[in-house]
Design a protein around this motif. Structure first.
Motif, PDB file in Angstrom:
ATOM      1  N   PRO A  43       0.801  -1.230   0.000  1.00  0.00           N
ATOM      2  CA  PRO A  43       0.000   0.000   0.000  1.00  0.00           C
ATOM      3  C   PRO A  43       0.834   1.282   0.000  1.00  0.00           C
ATOM      4  N   GLY A  44       1.968   1.303   0.676  1.00  0.00           N
ATOM      5  CA  GLY A  44       2.807   2.502   0.711  1.00  0.00           C
ATOM      6  C   GLY A  44       3.406   2.826  -0.648  1.00  0.00           C
ATOM      7  N   VAL A  45       3.805   1.796  -1.388  1.00  0.00           N
ATOM      8  CA  VAL A  45       4.383   2.002  -2.719  1.00  0.00           C
ATOM      9  C   VAL A  45       3.305   2.507  -3.672  1.00  0.00           C
ATOM     10  N   ALA A  46       2.135   1.892  -3.631  1.00  0.00           N
ATOM     11  CA  ALA A  46       1.034   2.320  -4.492  1.00  0.00           C
ATOM     12  C   ALA A  46       0.620   3.750  -4.158  1.00  0.00           C
ATOM     13  N   LEU A  47       0.595   4.079  -2.881  1.00  0.00           N
ATOM     14  CA  LEU A  47       0.223   5.425  -2.459  1.00  0.00           C
ATOM     15  C   LEU A  47       1.251   6.449  -2.929  1.00  0.00           C
ATOM     16  N   SER A  48       2.523   6.120  -2.872  1.00  0.00           N
ATOM     17  CA  SER A  48       3.573   7.023  -3.325  1.00  0.00           C
ATOM     18  C   SER A  48       3.471   7.274  -4.830  1.00  0.00           C
ATOM     19  N   LEU A  49       3.252   6.231  -5.605  1.00  0.00           N
ATOM     20  CA  LEU A  49       3.083   6.390  -7.057  1.00  0.00           C
ATOM     21  C   LEU A  49       1.837   7.208  -7.372  1.00  0.00           C
ATOM     22  N   ALA A  50       0.777   6.974  -6.647  1.00  0.00           N
ATOM     23  CA  ALA A  50      -0.468   7.701  -6.877  1.00  0.00           C
ATOM     24  C   ALA A  50      -0.327   9.177  -6.537  1.00  0.00           C
ATOM     25  N   ASN A  51       0.457   9.496  -5.514  1.00  0.00           N
ATOM     26  CA  ASN A  51       0.677  10.900  -5.163  1.00  0.00           C
ATOM     27  C   ASN A  51       1.377  11.651  -6.292  1.00  0.00           C
ATOM     28  N   GLY A  52       2.351  11.032  -6.907  1.00  0.00           N
ATOM     29  CA  GLY A  52       3.027  11.655  -8.046  1.00  0.00           C
ATOM     30  C   GLY A  52       2.078  11.884  -9.204  1.00  0.00           C
ATOM     31  N   ASN A  53       1.206  10.925  -9.446  1.00  0.00           N
ATOM     32  CA  ASN A  53       0.225  11.071 -10.519  1.00  0.00           C
ATOM     33  C   ASN A  53      -0.826  12.127 -10.179  1.00  0.00           C
ATOM     34  N   ALA A  54      -1.142  12.297  -8.911  1.00  0.00           N
ATOM     35  CA  ALA A  54      -2.115  13.323  -8.507  1.00  0.00           C
ATOM     36  C   ALA A  54      -1.576  14.711  -8.816  1.00  0.00           C
ATOM     37  N   ASP A  55      -0.280  14.920  -8.619  1.00  0.00           N
ATOM     38  CA  ASP A  55       0.315  16.207  -8.971  1.00  0.00           C
ATOM     39  C   ASP A  55       0.208  16.470 -10.472  1.00  0.00           C
ATOM     40  N   ASP A  56       0.431  15.435 -11.268  1.00  0.00           N
ATOM     41  CA  ASP A  56       0.311  15.597 -12.721  1.00  0.00           C
ATOM     42  C   ASP A  56      -1.130  15.885 -13.127  1.00  0.00           C
TER      43      ASP A  56
END
Length: 135
Positions: free
Chosen positions: A101-114
């Motif tokens: 979950p932490g890895v998925a959340l980190s990747l999703a945060n980067g995509n949220a900025d985009d």
């Protein structure tokens, strides 16, 4: 983009006015040279010089507040996306992925900025299109 329609409309309007103001600076500058400097009139110099100062002031203010509005929409939308993603990934059902979950959340945060950056890009593109269309 529907969630931020009012703020985006304000951004579109301000950035369009900025583009139009920038386009009109050369027109007012030409008027300054033709009427004030060529004519030798101090009164015309003050009027056209004041008009040029007003054009630059309007250009500066509309650019500043238009970009600020677009940036605010950008950050608010990125935060909403980030919260929705975190709610989904860290919820009881979780995300169905091989990643932790932490890895998925980190990747999703980067995509949220985009995803949030889209509003700023659309605002500036719209303003440029208005400027080109009206000139």
């Amino acid at each position: 983009m529907r969630r931020n329609a009012r703020a985006l409309a304000a951004s579109f309007t301000l950035l369009s006015l900025w583009q139009l103001s920038e386009a009109m600076v050369s027109v007012v500058g030409g008027g300054l040279f033709n009427h004030a400097l060529a004519g030798g009139s101090v009164g015309a110099l003050l009027i056209w010089g004041g008009l040029l100062i007003l054009m630059f002031t309007r250009s500066m203010c509309t650019c500043r507040y238009g970009v600020l509005s677009a940036y605010r929409v950008d950050r608010v939308e990125a935060n909403r996306l980030r919260a929705a993603i975190a709610h989904h990934i860290l919820g009881p059902r979780g995300a169905h992925t091989e990643r932790l979950p932490g890895v998925a959340l980190s990747l999703a945060n980067g995509n949220a900025d985009d995803g949030g950056t889209l509003s700023r890009t659309v605002s500036i593109t719209f303003a440029s299109a208005v400027s080109v269309r009206s000139s």
